[in-house]
Design an enzyme around this catalytic site. Structure first.
Site, PDB file in Angstrom:
ATOM      1  N   PRO A  47       0.777  -1.247   0.000  1.00 41.34           N
ATOM      2  CA  PRO A  47       0.000   0.000   0.000  1.00 41.34           C
ATOM      3  C   PRO A  47       0.813   1.304   0.000  1.00 41.34           C
ATOM      4  O   PRO A  47       0.799   2.069   0.964  1.00 41.34           O
ATOM      5  CB  PRO A  47      -0.841  -0.134   1.263  1.00 41.34           C
ATOM      6  CG  PRO A  47       0.020  -0.934   2.180  1.00 41.34           C
ATOM      7  CD  PRO A  47       0.746  -1.913   1.291  1.00 41.34           C
ATOM      8  N   CYS A  48       1.471   1.581  -1.109  1.00 43.57           N
ATOM      9  CA  CYS A  48       2.243   2.820  -1.224  1.00 43.57           C
ATOM     10  C   CYS A  48       1.340   4.053  -1.225  1.00 43.57           C
ATOM     11  O   CYS A  48       1.811   5.163  -0.974  1.00 43.57           O
ATOM     12  CB  CYS A  48       3.150   2.781  -2.452  1.00 43.57           C
ATOM     13  SG  CYS A  48       2.303   2.444  -3.994  1.00 43.57           S
TER      14      CYS A  48
END
Length: 156
Positions: free
Chosen positions: A122-123
Site C-alpha cells: 500500500p504505497c
C-alpha cells in the site's frame, strides 16, 4: 513466463501479473503493454477476488504470495509499507527511520514510486511531511480515492 489478468476496478482496469509462484506486478491501465496477452490462473483469480473484496470493504489486508522485483533497499521499504495499517498513513521520513536510515526520505520516495504491486503493497498510504499528499505512480486522483475508501470504511 508471466501470466496476466486484466481486471476492472473502481479506479480503472488493472493488470495483475504472476510468475507461476507469486504476484509480481499490478499495473494500472496506462502502464499495460500494448501487446499484453491474458492468461488466467488460479492465483490471478484469487488476487482479483481479494482486490474486489478490498474495494467493497470486506478486506483490509491481502493474503497473497508476493515477489516484487527490486533492490534490497526497495524491498525493505516495501516490507515497511505492508505494515502500515489499513486506513492509516505514514510519512516518507517515518518509513526511512523504520528502515534504519533516517536520512533516506528521497530513497523511500524512489522505492515508493517503483513499487510494482500497488494497492497490495500500500504505497498510497505514504504522505509527505505535514500530511500533504504527494506523488503516486497511479496518479493523485487514484491515491485520494484509495485513502478515502479506507477512511470511510474504518469502524466508527
Amino acid at each position: 513466463m508471466k501470466n496476466l489478468l486484466l481486471h476492472p476496478t473502481p479506479i480503472g482496469t488493472v493488470g495483475i501479473v504472476e510468475n507461476g509462484r507469486a504476484i509480481t506486478d499490478i499495473l494500472f491501465e496506462e502502464q499495460l503493454p500494448g501487446d499484453a496477452v491474458q492468461h488466467t490462473t488460479p492465483l490471478l483469480e484469487q488476487a482479483a477476488k481479494q482486490l474486489d473484496e478490498y474495494f467493497t470493504g470486506k478486506r483490509t489486508s491481502f493474503d497473497l504470495p508476493l515477489e516484487p522485483e527490486g533492490t534490497p533497499y526497495r524491498k525493505k521499504v516495501w516490507q515497511v509499507l505492508t505494515e502500515i495499517p489499513y486506513g492509516q498513513t505514514m510519512t516518507y521520513g517515518e518509513i526511512a527511520r523504520r528502515t534504519g536510515n533516517p536520512q533516506a526520505s528521497r530513497a523511500v520516495g524512489g522505492a515508493n514510486h517503483h513499487n510494482p504491486i500497488p494497492i497490495v503493497i500500500p504505497c498510497h498510504r505514504v504522505i509527505g511531511a505535514g500530511g500533504k499528499l504527494t506523488g503516486y505512480a497511479g496518479g493523485l486522483p487514484r491515491k485520494e480515492f484509495l485513502l478515502a475508501l479506507e477512511r470511510n470504511r474504518l469502524p466508527k
